[in-house]
Design a protein around this motif. Sequence first.
Motif, PDB file in Angstrom:
ATOM      1  N   VAL A 172       0.840  -1.202   0.000  1.00 33.52           N
ATOM      2  CA  VAL A 172       0.000   0.000   0.000  1.00 33.52           C
ATOM      3  C   VAL A 172       0.870   1.245   0.000  1.00 33.52           C
ATOM      4  O   VAL A 172       0.625   2.194  -0.747  1.00 33.52           O
ATOM      5  CB  VAL A 172      -0.978  -0.012   1.196  1.00 33.52           C
ATOM      6  CG1 VAL A 172      -1.629   1.344   1.389  1.00 33.52           C
ATOM      7  CG2 VAL A 172      -2.026  -1.089   1.008  1.00 33.52           C
TER       8      VAL A 172
ATOM      9  N   THR B 241      -9.345   6.660   1.959  1.00 32.30           N
ATOM     10  CA  THR B 241      -9.342   5.667   0.893  1.00 32.30           C
ATOM     11  C   THR B 241      -9.574   4.328   1.561  1.00 32.30           C
ATOM     12  O   THR B 241      -8.924   4.011   2.550  1.00 32.30           O
ATOM     13  CB  THR B 241      -7.984   5.645   0.165  1.00 32.30           C
ATOM     14  OG1 THR B 241      -7.721   6.943  -0.345  1.00 32.30           O
ATOM     15  CG2 THR B 241      -7.982   4.633  -0.953  1.00 32.30           C
ATOM     16  N   GLN B 242     -10.520   3.564   1.016  1.00 30.36           N
ATOM     17  CA  GLN B 242     -10.811   2.277   1.629  1.00 30.36           C
ATOM     18  C   GLN B 242     -10.847   1.193   0.569  1.00 30.36           C
ATOM     19  O   GLN B 242     -11.503   1.317  -0.449  1.00 30.36           O
ATOM     20  CB  GLN B 242     -12.145   2.326   2.369  1.00 30.36           C
ATOM     21  CG  GLN B 242     -12.428   1.042   3.120  1.00 30.36           C
ATOM     22  CD  GLN B 242     -13.547   1.185   4.134  1.00 30.36           C
ATOM     23  OE1 GLN B 242     -14.082   2.262   4.334  1.00 30.36           O
ATOM     24  NE2 GLN B 242     -13.895   0.092   4.774  1.00 30.36           N
ATOM     25  N   CYS B 243     -10.082   0.134   0.815  1.00 30.60           N
ATOM     26  CA  CYS B 243     -10.074  -1.068  -0.021  1.00 30.60           C
ATOM     27  C   CYS B 243     -10.500  -2.220   0.869  1.00 30.60           C
ATOM     28  O   CYS B 243      -9.708  -2.679   1.691  1.00 30.60           O
ATOM     29  CB  CYS B 243      -8.688  -1.339  -0.586  1.00 30.60           C
ATOM     30  SG  CYS B 243      -8.336  -0.457  -2.079  1.00 30.60           S
ATOM     31  N   GLY B 244     -11.729  -2.664   0.732  1.00 28.90           N
ATOM     32  CA  GLY B 244     -12.227  -3.715   1.615  1.00 28.90           C
ATOM     33  C   GLY B 244     -12.251  -3.217   3.042  1.00 28.90           C
ATOM     34  O   GLY B 244     -12.867  -2.201   3.343  1.00 28.90           O
TER      35      GLY B 244
END
Length: 98
Positions: free
Chosen positions: A25, A74-77
């Motif tokens: 990330v 920001t969000q991924c899952g």
Amino acid sequence: MKINDNTRVIDLTVGDFLDVVETRVRRVLSGTTPKDNEKRRYVYGLKGLMNLLGCSKTTASRLKQSGKLDAAITQCGSLIIIDAEKALQLAGSNKNDK
């Protein structure tokens, strides 16, 4: 244990896996160049937001769900990455709007 792209996920501990994800990330986020060479600081998860704002986990969750900090999040899952400076600016501007 040396971890590389050929290491099986099943061979990793939870800590190893989280380190790999965080490294990836950070690498992806560093691909975006900040304006005027300013260095961005990120916090991760509700715990990071809680520590940044000095509030409870419930308040941090409520603030995130309200949408007031969407521009900084920001969000991924389930992985939540928060631009600390932007979040502080948004939180401060919303506080002054009341």
